[in-house]
Design a protein around this motif. Structure first.
Motif, PDB file in Angstrom:
ATOM      1  N   PHE A 220       0.828  -1.202   0.000  1.00 45.00           N
ATOM      2  CA  PHE A 220       0.000   0.000   0.000  1.00 45.00           C
ATOM      3  C   PHE A 220       0.864   1.255   0.000  1.00 45.00           C
ATOM      4  N   GLY A 221       0.328   2.298  -0.631  1.00 40.04           N
ATOM      5  CA  GLY A 221       0.847   3.640  -0.463  1.00 40.04           C
ATOM      6  C   GLY A 221      -0.215   4.420   0.273  1.00 40.04           C
ATOM      7  N   ALA A 222       0.193   5.251   1.244  1.00 41.69           N
ATOM      8  CA  ALA A 222      -0.794   5.948   2.070  1.00 41.69           C
ATOM      9  C   ALA A 222      -0.440   7.433   2.165  1.00 41.69           C
ATOM     10  N   ARG A 223      -1.404   8.301   1.844  1.00 44.85           N
ATOM     11  CA  ARG A 223      -1.173   9.759   1.806  1.00 44.85           C
ATOM     12  C   ARG A 223      -1.858  10.431   2.980  1.00 44.85           C
ATOM     13  N   ILE A 224      -1.105  11.291   3.659  1.00 45.30           N
ATOM     14  CA  ILE A 224      -1.685  12.054   4.763  1.00 45.30           C
ATOM     15  C   ILE A 224      -2.492  13.217   4.200  1.00 45.30           C
ATOM     16  N   LEU A 225      -3.562  13.611   4.889  1.00 51.87           N
ATOM     17  CA  LEU A 225      -4.424  14.679   4.396  1.00 51.87           C
ATOM     18  C   LEU A 225      -4.364  15.930   5.269  1.00 51.87           C
ATOM     19  N   THR A 226      -3.636  15.847   6.360  1.00 48.90           N
ATOM     20  CA  THR A 226      -3.491  17.022   7.230  1.00 48.90           C
ATOM     21  C   THR A 226      -2.222  17.775   6.866  1.00 48.90           C
ATOM     22  N   GLN A 227      -2.009  18.928   7.491  1.00 49.85           N
ATOM     23  CA  GLN A 227      -0.832  19.755   7.240  1.00 49.85           C
ATOM     24  C   GLN A 227       0.260  19.518   8.276  1.00 49.85           C
ATOM     25  N   ASP A 228       0.286  18.345   8.882  1.00 52.46           N
ATOM     26  CA  ASP A 228       1.293  18.009   9.903  1.00 52.46           C
ATOM     27  C   ASP A 228       2.660  17.843   9.245  1.00 52.46           C
ATOM     28  N   LYS A 229       3.532  18.845   9.422  1.00 50.81           N
ATOM     29  CA  LYS A 229       4.844  18.827   8.766  1.00 50.81           C
ATOM     30  C   LYS A 229       5.797  17.819   9.392  1.00 50.81           C
ATOM     31  N   LYS A 230       5.440  17.292  10.553  1.00 48.23           N
ATOM     32  CA  LYS A 230       6.289  16.282  11.196  1.00 48.23           C
ATOM     33  C   LYS A 230       6.102  14.907  10.557  1.00 48.23           C
ATOM     34  N   GLN A 231       5.042  14.749   9.786  1.00 47.28           N
ATOM     35  CA  GLN A 231       4.729  13.469   9.155  1.00 47.28           C
ATOM     36  C   GLN A 231       5.050  13.524   7.657  1.00 47.28           C
ATOM     37  N   PRO A 232       5.591  12.450   7.096  1.00 50.02           N
ATOM     38  CA  PRO A 232       5.825  12.438   5.648  1.00 50.02           C
ATOM     39  C   PRO A 232       4.502  12.435   4.894  1.00 50.02           C
ATOM     40  N   LYS A 233       4.521  13.031   3.690  1.00 43.86           N
ATOM     41  CA  LYS A 233       3.300  13.101   2.892  1.00 43.86           C
ATOM     42  C   LYS A 233       2.808  11.698   2.534  1.00 43.86           C
ATOM     43  N   TYR A 234       3.739  10.834   2.130  1.00 44.04           N
ATOM     44  CA  TYR A 234       3.394   9.453   1.766  1.00 44.04           C
ATOM     45  C   TYR A 234       4.160   8.473   2.646  1.00 44.04           C
ATOM     46  N   ILE A 235       3.495   7.401   3.021  1.00 43.70           N
ATOM     47  CA  ILE A 235       4.141   6.250   3.654  1.00 43.70           C
ATOM     48  C   ILE A 235       3.837   5.042   2.773  1.00 43.70           C
ATOM     49  N   ASN A 236       4.847   4.229   2.508  1.00 45.08           N
ATOM     50  CA  ASN A 236       4.661   3.048   1.661  1.00 45.08           C
ATOM     51  C   ASN A 236       4.969   1.770   2.426  1.00 45.08           C
ATOM     52  N   SER A 237       4.397   0.681   1.978  1.00 46.16           N
ATOM     53  CA  SER A 237       4.708  -0.625   2.566  1.00 46.16           C
ATOM     54  C   SER A 237       6.197  -0.902   2.452  1.00 46.16           C
ATOM     55  N   PRO A 238       6.776  -1.592   3.436  1.00 49.85           N
ATOM     56  CA  PRO A 238       8.189  -1.970   3.348  1.00 49.85           C
ATOM     57  C   PRO A 238       8.362  -3.188   2.436  1.00 49.85           C
ATOM     58  N   GLU A 239       9.597  -3.547   2.169  1.00 47.50           N
ATOM     59  CA  GLU A 239       9.882  -4.767   1.413  1.00 47.50           C
ATOM     60  C   GLU A 239       9.407  -5.984   2.205  1.00 47.50           C
ATOM     61  N   THR A 240       8.723  -6.900   1.527  1.00 46.03           N
ATOM     62  CA  THR A 240       8.270  -8.139   2.166  1.00 46.03           C
ATOM     63  C   THR A 240       8.560  -9.310   1.234  1.00 46.03           C
ATOM     64  N   GLU A 241       8.141 -10.478   1.643  1.00 47.64           N
ATOM     65  CA  GLU A 241       8.326 -11.665   0.801  1.00 47.64           C
ATOM     66  C   GLU A 241       7.554 -11.565  -0.505  1.00 47.64           C
ATOM     67  N   VAL A 242       6.478 -10.794  -0.514  1.00 46.55           N
ATOM     68  CA  VAL A 242       5.648 -10.702  -1.728  1.00 46.55           C
ATOM     69  C   VAL A 242       5.718  -9.329  -2.388  1.00 46.55           C
ATOM     70  N   TYR A 243       6.364  -8.366  -1.737  1.00 42.58           N
ATOM     71  CA  TYR A 243       6.430  -7.013  -2.305  1.00 42.58           C
ATOM     72  C   TYR A 243       7.877  -6.544  -2.380  1.00 42.58           C
ATOM     73  N   HIS A 244       8.372  -6.422  -3.606  1.00 42.47           N
ATOM     74  CA  HIS A 244       9.709  -5.894  -3.849  1.00 42.47           C
ATOM     75  C   HIS A 244       9.552  -4.649  -4.715  1.00 42.47           C
ATOM     76  N   LYS A 245       9.819  -3.501  -4.135  1.00 44.27           N
ATOM     77  CA  LYS A 245       9.539  -2.224  -4.803  1.00 44.27           C
ATOM     78  C   LYS A 245      10.190  -2.132  -6.176  1.00 44.27           C
ATOM     79  N   SER A 246      11.391  -2.665  -6.290  1.00 46.09           N
ATOM     80  CA  SER A 246      12.132  -2.534  -7.552  1.00 46.09           C
ATOM     81  C   SER A 246      11.536  -3.381  -8.670  1.00 46.09           C
ATOM     82  N   ASP A 247      10.610  -4.280  -8.335  1.00 44.88           N
ATOM     83  CA  ASP A 247      10.014  -5.160  -9.352  1.00 44.88           C
ATOM     84  C   ASP A 247       8.607  -4.720  -9.760  1.00 44.88           C
ATOM     85  N   VAL A 248       8.060  -3.703  -9.075  1.00 42.62           N
ATOM     86  CA  VAL A 248       6.634  -3.401  -9.211  1.00 42.62           C
ATOM     87  C   VAL A 248       6.417  -2.009  -9.790  1.00 42.62           C
TER      88      VAL A 248
END
Length: 650
Positions: A220-248
């Protein structure tokens, strides 16, 4: 989990090539075969042939070939096991798993399946959250503001994560999913310093589901909707056994059919760019999801098309920083075009601003090939600055060096010469310097890997043409080797006499021969192994192999692009002689021609050795031995030529 051999055999027996291919492209009968425009490359006249009798397909345009299983692998971009499962479902065949797997295999398979299950649960959970009071007020309203309708929300499995620490964790555990699997799927986190404290990774954000090629949620990719500058705009799933960012690539599951049909892939940066283009009626689009483009992502694109159009935001500095991606696409063998949006716009904002029809027209009218694009990007500053102009020329030549196809590269060299107003010969000289350096660097790397000698240096003449490369008969020899293997595969089970089969004769006559093309040695090995088991293999035997290279080559051997019309004989009484009419002579002549090509190659090598001995003033004994070998080969050549009816003139 590996599908059992019994299941694979049932699928092979049941799957009909005509039925399978017809699910994707309409077939029309012509002669004994069925024909269509190839689904794997763009063409106007049909060159894609399906043989119901042989249960194979072959495209005479792009070379794709295989059986029903291979067709599904090619068209869906999946592996062997996934293709078997697809066809098993189509024909109502129960899938059995391979019993000969280890406990470790079972554990790994079960864990992967558990990850898929929990990720699908999370996807459904996030989607349902859009219908909660909080989800409608925040998540759904955000999507509506961007013009996303319900159909597009459903198409991309868009969702919302409630603003709390453990909404997903609590619900997933209640549904029977373990904390361990939730952690491995990247859906929850452990608090640093307190592993017992586990909480949701995604909180108070809209979610974009990332699918694999088969449509399963893998991240998943997840986007914040508030103006909280302490939080990144997007958070993405980490690498897992089934999700390799470089392949997708985001959106590839939804885009792959359209990419094939349009024979082009639009490449954008973000999730919303992809979705907005779908809203505009353009579905052949994927995103690198904000990460730098990778080799594996390029390979995924190349499965479906050779043509890519990169869409750039109207920011000159950002475009120049992204040029490395174009060079990677070129290196991957793709044909690259580029479109730049007006300053301040991206695909999402521009499509919403001008509407679908104008947007589609802009993409078509503004697309430039990468050379014209790159030159126009730097043209203004290079016009008055000689140093900048030289840098631009070097940059263009560097991009040209990435193109693996020499013909395409030569076309772009000519275009670059005109646009840059520079002599074509200068481009060739500079390009050859780069290509030679790349070749040398690659050689040094290979030698260091193999010999572990950092100071190893190649011989001075390493990059000059070798004597072996100058031998003029190598191509002829390969062609004759192919003919010999074609005879073996097509007629090996036939008899050339009352006591001798074609395969016995061919194998006896080529017992000591090592083929120059590796796949022929592989086919020969399979053939001999079958004989040792008491099986006299026919073409279908090789088509049941899991080795794609072997299947491809055998299909090439047993298919013909043109057929002799039955009307010639039935209506016009025109009779033609085929090699099968006098099989004994066909096989005998084939072996003679193969021996002839081998001897010619050996003669050329012998001449080279004699010339080298003369240049180095070798002693008489060594020279006499080389001459003796040459004369013996010459006598053998004359004898073969006589048997083939060839007149020798000196």
């Amino acid at each position: 989990m590996v599908v059992s051999r019994a299941t694979a055999d049932k699928v092979r027996d049941r799957a009909d090539i005509e039925d399978v291919v017809n699910d994707y492209v309409p077939l029309k009968k012509k002669g004994q075969n069925l024909w269509a425009c190839c689904p794997f490359h763009n063409e106007k006249s049909p060159s894609f042939s399906v043989s119901p009798a042989k249960q194979i397909y072959k495209c005479f345009g792009c070379g794709k070939a295989g059986d029903p299983i291979q067709f599904v692998m090619d068209i869906e971009g999946v592996g062997f096991n996934e293709a078997i499962r697809h066809l098993a479902q189509k024909y109502g065949i129960e899938v059995e798993e391979d019993k000969a797997v280890t406990p470790e295999d079972v554990q790994a398979y079960n864990e992967r399946e558990s990850l898929y299950i929990v990720l699908n649960y999370a996807k459904d959970f996030f989607v349902k959250n859009l219908q909660t009071e909080e989800g409608r007020a925040i998540g759904l309203s955000y999507f509506k503001e961007r013009g996303f309708n319900q159909a597009i929300i459903d198409k991309f499995d868009l969702g919302y994560t409630l603003d709390g620490w453990d909404h997903l964790l609590t619900a997933a555990k209640a549904a029977g999913h373990s904390e361990d699997i939730l952690l491995k799927a990247g859906l929850v986190l452990q608090k640093e310093g307190d592993p017992s404290r586990i909480y949701d990774r995604f909180r108070g954000r809209v979610t974009f589901t990332i699918h694999n090629l088969g449509g399963k949620p893998i991240g998943f990719g997840a986007r914040i909707l508030t103006q909280d500058k302490k939080q990144p705009k997007y958070i993405n799933s980490p690498e897992t056994e089934v999700y390799h960012k470089s392949d997708v690539l985001y959106g590839m599951f939804q885009a792959k059919k359209s990419i094939r049909e349009k024979d082009n892939c639009y490449l954008v940066e973000g999730y919303t760019d992809v979705i907005s283009m779908h809203l505009a009626g353009i579905e052949n689009v994927v995103a690198s999801s904000g990460t730098s483009l990778t080799e594996n992502q390029i390979k995924v694109i190349k499965r479906f098309t050779d043509n890519v159009t990169v869409l750039f935001d109207g920011d000159a500095a950002g475009i120049k920083a992204s040029l490395r991606g174009i060079d990677m696409l070129l290196e991957g063998g793709l044909n690259v075009k580029a479109v730049v949006f007006p300053n301040g716009d991206d695909p999402d904002s521009y499509s919403r601003k001008v509407g679908s029809q104008v947007f589609a027209g802009y993409l078509s009218d503004s697309a430039q090939d990468f050379i014209a694009f790159k030159i126009s990007l730097f043209a203004e500053e290079a016009a008055t600055d000689p140093v900048k102009r030289a840098e631009l020329i070097r940059s263009v030549i560097l991009s040209l060096s990435k193109i693996p196809d020499s013909i395409i590269r030569s076309v772009y060299i000519r275009q670059s010469s005109k646009l840059l107003e520079i002599d074509e010969e200068i481009i060739h000289v500079e390009l050859n310097k780069i290509l030679l350096k790349v070749q040398k660097d690659q050689y040094f790397r290979e030698q260091r890997d193999q010999q572990d000698q950092p100071d190893f240096a190649p011989p001075v003449d390493l990059f000059l043409p070798t004597e072996e490369e100058k031998v003029p008969y190598s191509t002829q020899l390969e062609a004759q080797e192919r003919e010999m293997m074609r005879m073996l595969v097509n007629y090996g089970f036939e008899m050339v006499s009352d006591e001798l089969s074609v395969c016995e004769y061919l194998l006896q006559e080529t017992e000591d021969l090592e083929f120059s093309i590796p796949v022929f040695n592989k086919i020969l090995g399979i053939y001999k192994q079958a004989l040792s088991k008491g099986i006299l293999p026919q073409p279908q035997y090789f088509l049941e192999s899991n080795d794609r290279e072997v299947k491809q080559e055998v299909i090439n051997m047993i298919t013909k692009k043109h057929e002799i019309s039955k009307l010639w004989q039935e209506r016009f009484q025109i009779f033609t002689t085929t090699e099968a009419d006098d099989l004994a002579k066909s096989v005998y002549d084939n072996i003679l021609r193969l021996k002839q090509k081998v001897v010619k190659k050996m003669l050329e090598e012998a001449r080279i050795k004699i010339k080298s001995a003369q240049d180095q003033n070798e002693d008489a004994g060594a020279m006499d031995e080389k001459l003796r070998v040459y004369m013996e080969l010459k006598r053998y050549q004359v004898e073969i030529d006589k048997q083939l009816g060839i007149v020798i003139s000196n």
